[in-house]
Design a protein around this motif. Structure first.
Motif, PDB file in Angstrom:
ATOM      1  N   ASP A  97       0.270  -1.294  -0.137  1.00 53.42           N
ATOM      2  CA  ASP A  97      -0.037   0.145  -0.220  1.00 53.42           C
ATOM      3  C   ASP A  97       0.734   1.744  -0.159  1.00 53.42           C
ATOM      4  OD1 ASP A  97      -2.105  -1.734  -0.004  1.00 53.42           O
ATOM      5  OD2 ASP A  97      -2.436  -1.668   2.243  1.00 53.42           O
ATOM      6  N   VAL A  98       2.494   1.494   0.419  1.00 54.97           N
ATOM      7  CA  VAL A  98       3.275   2.690   0.016  1.00 54.97           C
ATOM      8  C   VAL A  98       4.313   2.318  -0.686  1.00 54.97           C
ATOM      9  CG1 VAL A  98       4.885   2.993   1.784  1.00 54.97           C
ATOM     10  CG2 VAL A  98       2.583   2.200   2.721  1.00 54.97           C
ATOM     11  N   ALA A  99       4.319   3.234  -0.988  1.00 56.62           N
ATOM     12  CA  ALA A  99       4.985   3.137  -3.153  1.00 56.62           C
ATOM     13  C   ALA A  99       6.392   4.098  -2.439  1.00 56.62           C
ATOM     14  CB  ALA A  99       3.830   4.243  -4.431  1.00 56.62           C
ATOM     15  N   ILE A 100       7.619   4.208  -3.335  1.00 56.68           N
ATOM     16  CA  ILE A 100       8.885   4.722  -3.109  1.00 56.68           C
ATOM     17  C   ILE A 100       8.011   6.297  -3.903  1.00 56.68           C
ATOM     18  CG2 ILE A 100      10.651   5.638  -4.442  1.00 56.68           C
ATOM     19  CD1 ILE A 100      10.785   2.591  -2.944  1.00 56.68           C
ATOM     20  N   GLY A 101       8.248   7.542  -3.156  1.00 58.63           N
ATOM     21  CA  GLY A 101       8.012   8.571  -2.993  1.00 58.63           C
ATOM     22  C   GLY A 101       7.305   8.834  -2.310  1.00 58.63           C
ATOM     23  N   ASP A 102       6.434   8.273  -1.946  1.00 55.84           N
ATOM     24  CA  ASP A 102       5.313   8.311  -0.746  1.00 55.84           C
ATOM     25  C   ASP A 102       5.387   9.707  -0.194  1.00 55.84           C
ATOM     26  OD1 ASP A 102       3.147   7.669  -2.260  1.00 55.84           O
ATOM     27  OD2 ASP A 102       3.024   6.342  -0.010  1.00 55.84           O
ATOM     28  N   VAL A 103       4.814  10.899   0.229  1.00 58.02           N
ATOM     29  CA  VAL A 103       5.268  11.767   1.371  1.00 58.02           C
ATOM     30  C   VAL A 103       4.171  11.913   2.134  1.00 58.02           C
ATOM     31  CG1 VAL A 103       5.541  14.223   2.514  1.00 58.02           C
ATOM     32  CG2 VAL A 103       6.615  13.169  -0.605  1.00 58.02           C
ATOM     33  N   PHE A 104       4.905  11.332   3.809  1.00 59.01           N
ATOM     34  CA  PHE A 104       3.808  11.473   4.960  1.00 59.01           C
ATOM     35  C   PHE A 104       3.463  12.196   5.963  1.00 59.01           C
ATOM     36  CE2 PHE A 104       4.128   7.633   3.058  1.00 59.01           C
ATOM     37  CZ  PHE A 104       2.357   6.764   3.005  1.00 59.01           C
ATOM     38  N   GLN A 105       3.305  12.981   6.540  1.00 61.69           N
ATOM     39  CA  GLN A 105       2.952  13.834   7.708  1.00 61.69           C
ATOM     40  C   GLN A 105       2.445  13.481   8.587  1.00 61.69           C
ATOM     41  OE1 GLN A 105       2.536  17.087   7.164  1.00 61.69           O
ATOM     42  NE2 GLN A 105       3.613  17.735   9.385  1.00 61.69           N
ATOM     43  N   VAL A 106       4.108  13.317   9.789  1.00 65.71           N
ATOM     44  CA  VAL A 106       3.678  12.254  11.189  1.00 65.71           C
ATOM     45  C   VAL A 106       4.267  13.243  11.948  1.00 65.71           C
ATOM     46  CG1 VAL A 106       4.604  10.249  12.456  1.00 65.71           C
ATOM     47  CG2 VAL A 106       4.349  10.029   9.360  1.00 65.71           C
ATOM     48  N   GLY A 107       3.319  13.541  12.854  1.00 64.02           N
ATOM     49  CA  GLY A 107       2.808  14.754  14.039  1.00 64.02           C
ATOM     50  C   GLY A 107       4.172  15.644  13.181  1.00 64.02           C
ATOM     51  N   GLU A 108       4.948  16.672  13.413  1.00 63.01           N
ATOM     52  CA  GLU A 108       5.735  18.283  12.624  1.00 63.01           C
ATOM     53  C   GLU A 108       6.189  17.830  12.000  1.00 63.01           C
ATOM     54  OE1 GLU A 108       7.634  19.300  16.199  1.00 63.01           O
ATOM     55  OE2 GLU A 108       5.549  20.661  17.445  1.00 63.01           O
ATOM     56  N   ALA A 109       6.740  16.306  11.609  1.00 63.84           N
ATOM     57  CA  ALA A 109       7.676  15.719  10.473  1.00 63.84           C
ATOM     58  C   ALA A 109       6.951  15.619   9.244  1.00 63.84           C
ATOM     59  CB  ALA A 109       8.343  14.968  11.017  1.00 63.84           C
ATOM     60  N   LEU A 110       7.753  15.861   7.795  1.00 60.96           N
ATOM     61  CA  LEU A 110       6.863  15.099   6.796  1.00 60.96           C
ATOM     62  C   LEU A 110       8.529  14.673   6.636  1.00 60.96           C
ATOM     63  CD1 LEU A 110       6.071  18.318   4.825  1.00 60.96           C
ATOM     64  CD2 LEU A 110       5.023  16.197   5.601  1.00 60.96           C
ATOM     65  N   ILE A 111       8.316  12.881   6.242  1.00 57.57           N
ATOM     66  CA  ILE A 111       9.238  12.211   5.325  1.00 57.57           C
ATOM     67  C   ILE A 111       8.723  11.198   3.503  1.00 57.57           C
ATOM     68  CG2 ILE A 111       9.895  11.812   8.083  1.00 57.57           C
ATOM     69  CD1 ILE A 111       7.633   8.969   7.721  1.00 57.57           C
ATOM     70  N   GLN A 112       9.911  10.899   3.760  1.00 51.75           N
ATOM     71  CA  GLN A 112       9.449  10.679   2.510  1.00 51.75           C
ATOM     72  C   GLN A 112       9.764   8.727   2.039  1.00 51.75           C
ATOM     73  OE1 GLN A 112      11.184  12.478  -1.966  1.00 51.75           O
ATOM     74  NE2 GLN A 112       9.318  12.386  -2.320  1.00 51.75           N
ATOM     75  N   VAL A 113       8.766   7.896   1.469  1.00 52.93           N
ATOM     76  CA  VAL A 113       9.458   6.901   1.259  1.00 52.93           C
ATOM     77  C   VAL A 113      10.864   7.186   0.528  1.00 52.93           C
ATOM     78  CG1 VAL A 113       8.901   4.640   0.370  1.00 52.93           C
ATOM     79  CG2 VAL A 113       7.441   6.026   2.051  1.00 52.93           C
ATOM     80  N   SER A 114      11.797   5.956   0.612  1.00 51.35           N
ATOM     81  CA  SER A 114      12.994   6.326  -0.747  1.00 51.35           C
ATOM     82  C   SER A 114      13.648   5.272  -0.937  1.00 51.35           C
ATOM     83  CB  SER A 114      14.413   6.636  -0.054  1.00 51.35           C
ATOM     84  OG  SER A 114      14.428   6.548   1.743  1.00 51.35           O
ATOM     85  N   GLU A 115      13.030   3.920  -0.295  1.00 48.40           N
ATOM     86  CA  GLU A 115      13.650   2.403  -0.841  1.00 48.40           C
ATOM     87  C   GLU A 115      12.648   1.603   0.028  1.00 48.40           C
ATOM     88  OE1 GLU A 115      17.783   1.056   0.741  1.00 48.40           O
ATOM     89  OE2 GLU A 115      17.723   2.677   0.515  1.00 48.40           O
ATOM     90  N   ALA A 116      12.815   0.512  -0.348  1.00 47.73           N
ATOM     91  CA  ALA A 116      12.011  -0.537  -0.149  1.00 47.73           C
ATOM     92  C   ALA A 116      13.335  -1.298   0.989  1.00 47.73           C
ATOM     93  CB  ALA A 116      11.903  -1.981  -1.397  1.00 47.73           C
ATOM     94  N   ARG A 117      13.081  -1.954   2.279  1.00 46.48           N
ATOM     95  CA  ARG A 117      14.445  -1.999   3.373  1.00 46.48           C
ATOM     96  C   ARG A 117      14.559  -3.586   2.320  1.00 46.48           C
ATOM     97  NH1 ARG A 117      13.792  -3.468   8.981  1.00 46.48           N
ATOM     98  NH2 ARG A 117      15.525  -3.314  10.166  1.00 46.48           N
ATOM     99  N   ASN A 118      16.115  -3.705   2.406  1.00 42.96           N
ATOM    100  CA  ASN A 118      16.753  -4.877   2.184  1.00 42.96           C
ATOM    101  C   ASN A 118      17.400  -4.991   3.472  1.00 42.96           C
ATOM    102  OD1 ASN A 118      18.090  -7.001   1.611  1.00 42.96           O
ATOM    103  ND2 ASN A 118      19.268  -6.669  -0.148  1.00 42.96           N
ATOM    104  N   PRO A 119      16.434  -6.557   4.371  1.00 44.64           N
ATOM    105  CA  PRO A 119      16.904  -6.310   6.175  1.00 44.64           C
ATOM    106  C   PRO A 119      18.203  -7.178   6.187  1.00 44.64           C
ATOM    107  CG  PRO A 119      14.550  -8.041   5.467  1.00 44.64           C
ATOM    108  CD  PRO A 119      15.754  -7.138   4.043  1.00 44.64           C
ATOM    109  N   CYS A 120      19.016  -6.652   7.259  1.00 42.39           N
ATOM    110  CA  CYS A 120      20.311  -7.564   7.507  1.00 42.39           C
ATOM    111  C   CYS A 120      19.372  -8.606   8.539  1.00 42.39           C
ATOM    112  CB  CYS A 120      21.440  -6.180   7.594  1.00 42.39           C
ATOM    113  SG  CYS A 120      20.857  -6.087   9.366  1.00 42.39           S
TER     114      CYS A 120
END
Length: 214
Positions: A97-120
């Protein structure tokens, strides 16, 4: 779109990863009620392996809370919030449901999805459950990484609202299928590589795979 259920920060420290074995890692985060998010990450948070973690394109790690029950049932193991090394444990934000480039308002901050996580593998080592890492990768229940667009305070309970989406969105789940699981055609990998907000590290990974197709 969702809510912040958990907020975790932590500096690198020595953590137990097996019998008489330790390693330096930033995965051992602690839950806090609120924290200030900067362009480089949250106050009180840092990575140890800077080659593979952290950076301006990866200032926030997000993990969907819905995945916890799957892994707990799979391994008969109780997992505390932050178990996957994430900063934000959230509801309502699955990888499909989340796409690369999506921008979200979270509290006072704005964040943008930058990559699909490749976990270690540290995920499994930290939980003393090596199989967990492989299951996270196999199921693509990994969460995703974001950059900070606008600094601000975030706290538990904050609503997460999507305020911007790319014209032709490419989901985190799509990236996992085509990149992490190596099922992408040349055209599909080219499409991913051309997403303007994509993190440089991830773009280079995709371009590397394209280069090997020639």
């Amino acid at each position: 779109m969702g809510f912040v259920l958990g907020l975790a920060v932590g500096k690198p420290k020595e953590v137990a990863v097996g019998r008489n074995k330790t390693m330096m890692s930033g995965i051992g985060k602690e839950q806090v009620e609120a924290a200030m998010l900067h362009f480089a990450g949250f106050d009180g948070d840092a990575s140890f392996d800077l080659k593979h973690h952290g950076g301006l394109d990866r200032s926030v790690c997000i993990f969907p809370s819905e995945h916890y029950s799957y892994f707990e049932e799979k391994f008969n193991w109780i997992l505390s919030l932050g178990a996957f090394g994430e900063n934000l444990t959230v509801s309502g934000m699955l990888e499909q449901d989340v796409a690369i480039g999506d921008v979200f308002q979270v509290g006072e901050a704005l964040i943008q999805v930058s990559e699909a996580r490749n976990p270690c593998a540290t995920i499994g080592k930290y939980q003393l459950l090596p199989e967990l890492f492989q299951e996270v990768r196999k199921t693509s229940r990994t969460g995703f990484l974001c950059r900070t667009i606008s600094e601000g305070r975030i706290q538990k309970g904050d609503e997460i609202v999507r305020v911007k989406r790319e014209t032709e969105p490419v989901s985190v789940a799509f990236c996992h299928e085509k990149v992490l699981h190596r099922m992408g055609t040349r055209e599909e990998l080219e499409r991913i590589s051309q997403i303007e907000p994509l993190a440089a590290r991830y773009r280079n990974e995709v371009l590397g795979k394209l280069g090997k197709m020639r």
